[in-house]
Design a protein around this motif. Structure first.
Motif, PDB file in Angstrom:
ATOM      1  N   GLU A   1       0.830  -1.218   0.000  1.00 29.27           N
ATOM      2  CA  GLU A   1       0.000   0.000   0.000  1.00 29.27           C
ATOM      3  C   GLU A   1       0.860   1.262   0.000  1.00 29.27           C
ATOM      4  N   HIS A   2       2.083   1.147   0.509  1.00 26.62           N
ATOM      5  CA  HIS A   2       2.976   2.310   0.516  1.00 26.62           C
ATOM      6  C   HIS A   2       3.480   2.641  -0.901  1.00 26.62           C
ATOM      7  N   LEU A   3       3.230   1.740  -1.873  1.00 29.09           N
ATOM      8  CA  LEU A   3       3.690   1.988  -3.244  1.00 29.09           C
ATOM      9  C   LEU A   3       2.553   2.409  -4.186  1.00 29.09           C
ATOM     10  N   HIS A   4       1.316   2.473  -3.671  1.00 34.94           N
ATOM     11  CA  HIS A   4       0.197   2.758  -4.579  1.00 34.94           C
ATOM     12  C   HIS A   4       0.401   4.085  -5.319  1.00 34.94           C
ATOM     13  N   GLU A   5       0.888   5.089  -4.591  1.00 36.16           N
ATOM     14  CA  GLU A   5       1.112   6.393  -5.222  1.00 36.16           C
ATOM     15  C   GLU A   5       2.195   6.264  -6.308  1.00 36.16           C
ATOM     16  N   ALA A   6       3.251   5.516  -5.983  1.00 33.71           N
ATOM     17  CA  ALA A   6       4.345   5.328  -6.948  1.00 33.71           C
ATOM     18  C   ALA A   6       3.854   4.554  -8.170  1.00 33.71           C
ATOM     19  N   PHE A   7       2.978   3.576  -7.961  1.00 38.57           N
ATOM     20  CA  PHE A   7       2.421   2.824  -9.091  1.00 38.57           C
ATOM     21  C   PHE A   7       1.672   3.767 -10.033  1.00 38.57           C
ATOM     22  N   ARG A   8       0.885   4.684  -9.433  1.00 40.98           N
ATOM     23  CA  ARG A   8       0.134   5.629 -10.275  1.00 40.98           C
ATOM     24  C   ARG A   8       1.088   6.530 -11.046  1.00 40.98           C
ATOM     25  N   ALA A   9       2.142   6.980 -10.369  1.00 36.89           N
ATOM     26  CA  ALA A   9       3.105   7.873 -11.017  1.00 36.89           C
ATOM     27  C   ALA A   9       3.872   7.161 -12.126  1.00 36.89           C
ATOM     28  N   ALA A  10       4.020   5.853 -12.008  1.00 31.08           N
ATOM     29  CA  ALA A  10       4.804   5.097 -12.985  1.00 31.08           C
ATOM     30  C   ALA A  10       3.996   4.713 -14.219  1.00 31.08           C
ATOM     31  N   GLU A  11       2.703   5.000 -14.191  1.00 34.45           N
ATOM     32  CA  GLU A  11       1.851   4.598 -15.320  1.00 34.45           C
ATOM     33  C   GLU A  11       2.337   5.238 -16.613  1.00 34.45           C
ATOM     34  N   VAL A  12       2.388   4.447 -17.659  1.00 37.22           N
ATOM     35  CA  VAL A  12       2.785   4.939 -18.983  1.00 37.22           C
ATOM     36  C   VAL A  12       1.530   4.996 -19.845  1.00 37.22           C
ATOM     37  N   THR A  13       1.319   6.133 -20.528  1.00 35.28           N
ATOM     38  CA  THR A  13       0.147   6.257 -21.401  1.00 35.28           C
ATOM     39  C   THR A  13       0.616   6.302 -22.854  1.00 35.28           C
ATOM     40  N   GLY A  14      -0.356   6.304 -23.747  1.00 35.63           N
ATOM     41  CA  GLY A  14      -0.021   6.370 -25.174  1.00 35.63           C
ATOM     42  C   GLY A  14       0.024   4.985 -25.794  1.00 35.63           C
ATOM     43  N   SER A  15       0.683   4.896 -26.932  1.00 40.94           N
ATOM     44  CA  SER A  15       0.660   3.639 -27.681  1.00 40.94           C
ATOM     45  C   SER A  15       1.449   2.545 -26.971  1.00 40.94           C
ATOM     46  N   ARG A  16       2.380   2.940 -26.107  1.00 42.03           N
ATOM     47  CA  ARG A  16       3.177   1.935 -25.395  1.00 42.03           C
ATOM     48  C   ARG A  16       2.752   1.874 -23.932  1.00 42.03           C
ATOM     49  N   ALA A  17       1.454   2.053 -23.711  1.00 43.19           N
ATOM     50  CA  ALA A  17       0.955   2.173 -22.338  1.00 43.19           C
ATOM     51  C   ALA A  17       1.175   0.902 -21.533  1.00 43.19           C
ATOM     52  N   VAL A  18       1.411   1.119 -20.260  1.00 44.79           N
ATOM     53  CA  VAL A  18       1.438   0.012 -19.313  1.00 44.79           C
ATOM     54  C   VAL A  18       1.135   0.577 -17.933  1.00 44.79           C
ATOM     55  N   ARG A  19       0.398  -0.192 -17.174  1.00 38.03           N
ATOM     56  CA  ARG A  19      -0.124   0.304 -15.911  1.00 38.03           C
ATOM     57  C   ARG A  19       0.026  -0.789 -14.863  1.00 38.03           C
ATOM     58  N   LEU A  20       0.382  -0.372 -13.669  1.00 37.13           N
ATOM     59  CA  LEU A  20       0.552  -1.327 -12.566  1.00 37.13           C
ATOM     60  C   LEU A  20      -0.312  -0.886 -11.403  1.00 37.13           C
ATOM     61  N   ARG A  21      -1.008  -1.836 -10.813  1.00 39.88           N
ATOM     62  CA  ARG A  21      -1.751  -1.512  -9.598  1.00 39.88           C
ATOM     63  C   ARG A  21      -1.810  -2.753  -8.726  1.00 39.88           C
ATOM     64  N   GLU A  22      -2.116  -2.514  -7.468  1.00 43.80           N
ATOM     65  CA  GLU A  22      -2.320  -3.649  -6.576  1.00 43.80           C
ATOM     66  C   GLU A  22      -3.808  -3.875  -6.398  1.00 43.80           C
ATOM     67  N   ILE A  23      -4.180  -5.134  -6.378  1.00 44.12           N
ATOM     68  CA  ILE A  23      -5.550  -5.488  -6.009  1.00 44.12           C
ATOM     69  C   ILE A  23      -5.429  -6.194  -4.659  1.00 44.12           C
ATOM     70  N   PRO A  24      -5.621  -5.465  -3.569  1.00 44.30           N
ATOM     71  CA  PRO A  24      -5.334  -6.064  -2.263  1.00 44.30           C
ATOM     72  C   PRO A  24      -6.474  -6.935  -1.752  1.00 44.30           C
ATOM     73  N   TYR A  25      -6.132  -7.777  -0.826  1.00 43.92           N
ATOM     74  CA  TYR A  25      -7.116  -8.548  -0.035  1.00 43.92           C
ATOM     75  C   TYR A  25      -7.989  -9.469  -0.878  1.00 43.92           C
ATOM     76  N   VAL A  26      -7.426 -10.045  -1.920  1.00 40.27           N
ATOM     77  CA  VAL A  26      -8.185 -11.015  -2.708  1.00 40.27           C
ATOM     78  C   VAL A  26      -8.246 -12.332  -1.934  1.00 40.27           C
ATOM     79  N   THR A  27      -9.409 -12.925  -1.915  1.00 39.98           N
ATOM     80  CA  THR A  27      -9.561 -14.189  -1.200  1.00 39.98           C
ATOM     81  C   THR A  27      -8.955 -15.326  -2.011  1.00 39.98           C
ATOM     82  N   MET A  28      -8.051 -16.069  -1.401  1.00 35.06           N
ATOM     83  CA  MET A  28      -7.423 -17.215  -2.063  1.00 35.06           C
ATOM     84  C   MET A  28      -7.504 -18.415  -1.129  1.00 35.06           C
ATOM     85  N   ILE A  29      -7.893 -19.535  -1.704  1.00 35.75           N
ATOM     86  CA  ILE A  29      -8.032 -20.752  -0.912  1.00 35.75           C
ATOM     87  C   ILE A  29      -7.204 -21.852  -1.561  1.00 35.75           C
ATOM     88  N   GLY A  30      -6.343 -22.462  -0.787  1.00 35.18           N
ATOM     89  CA  GLY A  30      -5.529 -23.557  -1.292  1.00 35.18           C
ATOM     90  C   GLY A  30      -6.235 -24.882  -1.112  1.00 35.18           C
TER      91      GLY A  30
END
Lengths: 104, 227
Positions: free
Chosen positions: B27-56
């Motif tokens: 969560e301390h990197l969410h702001e940095a993830f937003r700042a690192a987003e690349v737009t345009g034809s070579r776009a790429v975006r990173l975000r965290e999806i926290p607290y997803v339920t996973m069952i083994g």
């Protein structure tokens, strides 16, 4: 990069695997009756052939399962892989490698 | 503070108690993830999806217990490496010949109880692994190029399609890598303690795409053909 053909996951980068030593080393049927020398032989002494060698490998970053592989210790070519519990496959005998090439 | 950390489209279940006080691994990197987003034809975006339920799940897929569990999930268990199956709100990922990861929109507790009950005394296990991993989502036209810098799995669409999920490594970090659509969008599931490193690693990988691409070589045309 060497690709190792995991029996469960298919070909993967060798970085995902760890080595487990010689395969098909049976646990002694009568461990209570072994001499110290025999017990040491089971624990510590392994074949070290130049050429084909049946080994245990583990796909630690993939399916996390152990499996066996036949690898040529001279060329590092992994000739075949097969699941745990299978007998060592009969592979084609390789021509004797020219050991002079190593020192050249 | 907490409300600004989360994207608008990420739903955090409203409840009291531990849920309100929990922290996601990056969560301390969410702001940095937003700042690192690349737009345009070579776009790429990173975000965290926290607290997803996973069952083994651990169960022999040929057993009656496996059939009972897939009835609860509304999806068959995946049969081969890379395969995912989908039920109502659940996705089941192949992790090993007798090991599966259920990713679900539901909360863990009632589903784990249902699965445990259906497993009964049969050999196997059902464990809530939600806190084991977090989810990083990398998407956009350049997402594959970012991953290919440090992931040895063949991610070309001929070999890796939406709905494929494998356990592998990105950089030095073991992840479950799951492609969810052909944008392409990839979900990377690192263990929580590796998530900070992986997040920074991916931002490093994204940085070059913010620059203009180098002009193509005059003889190779616009598509160099090697990717």
């Amino acid at each position: 990069m060497i690709l190792i053909d995991c029996p469960h996951c298919g070909p993967r980068n060798e970085d995902e695997f760890t080595y487990g030593g010689q395969a098909h080393v049976p646990y002694p049927a009568n461990p209570d009756e072994l001499t110290d020398a025999e017990w040491a032989g089971f624990l510590f002494y392994r074949d070290n052939p130049l050429g084909e060698f049946a080994e245990r490998w583990m796909h630690g970053l993939g399916c996390r399962r152990w499996f066996n592989a036949v690898r040529d210790t001279y060329s590092y070519k992994i000739i075949t892989t097969y699941p745990m519990g299978w007998a060592a496959p009969q592979t084609q005998p390789q021509t004797q490698p020219d050991t002079k090439e190593v020192s050249a | 503070m907490a409300s600004t950390l989360l994207e608008d489209n990420i739903q955090v279940p409203a409840s009291s108690g531990p849920t309100e006080r929990r922290h996601s691994p990056v969560e301390h990197l969410h702001e940095a993830f937003r700042a690192a987003e690349v737009t345009g034809s070579r776009a790429v975006r990173l975000r965290e999806i926290p607290y997803v339920t996973m069952i083994g799940l651990r169960v022999d897929p040929a057993s009656a217990a496996a059939s009972a569990l897939s009835e609860v999930l509304g999806a068959p268990l995946p049969a081969v490496c890379g395969q995912t199956t989908h039920g109502a709100g659940h996705t089941v990922l192949w992790q090993g010949p007798d090991e599966f990861l259920v990713i679900t929109d539901d909360a863990a507790s009632p589903l784990v109880d249902q699965l445990t009950e259906r497993l009964g005394d049969a050999p196997g296990s059902v464990v809530d692994l939600s806190a084991n991993r977090t989810t990083l989502e990398l998407s956009g036209p350049s997402a594959r190029a970012v991953l290919e810098k440090s992931c040895a799995v063949d991610l070309h669409p001929r070999a890796f399609t939406p709905g494929t999920a494998v356990s592998t490594a990105v950089g030095a970090v073991p992840v479950v890598l799951w492609q969810t659509d052909d944008a392409p969008t990839y979900r990377l599931l690192p263990r929580s303690s590796f998530a900070d490193h992986l997040g920074r690693w991916l931002m490093d990988g994204m940085a070059e795409f913010a620059a203009e691409p180098l002009p193509a070589h005059s003889q190779s045309g616009s598509d160099p053909g090697w990717h």
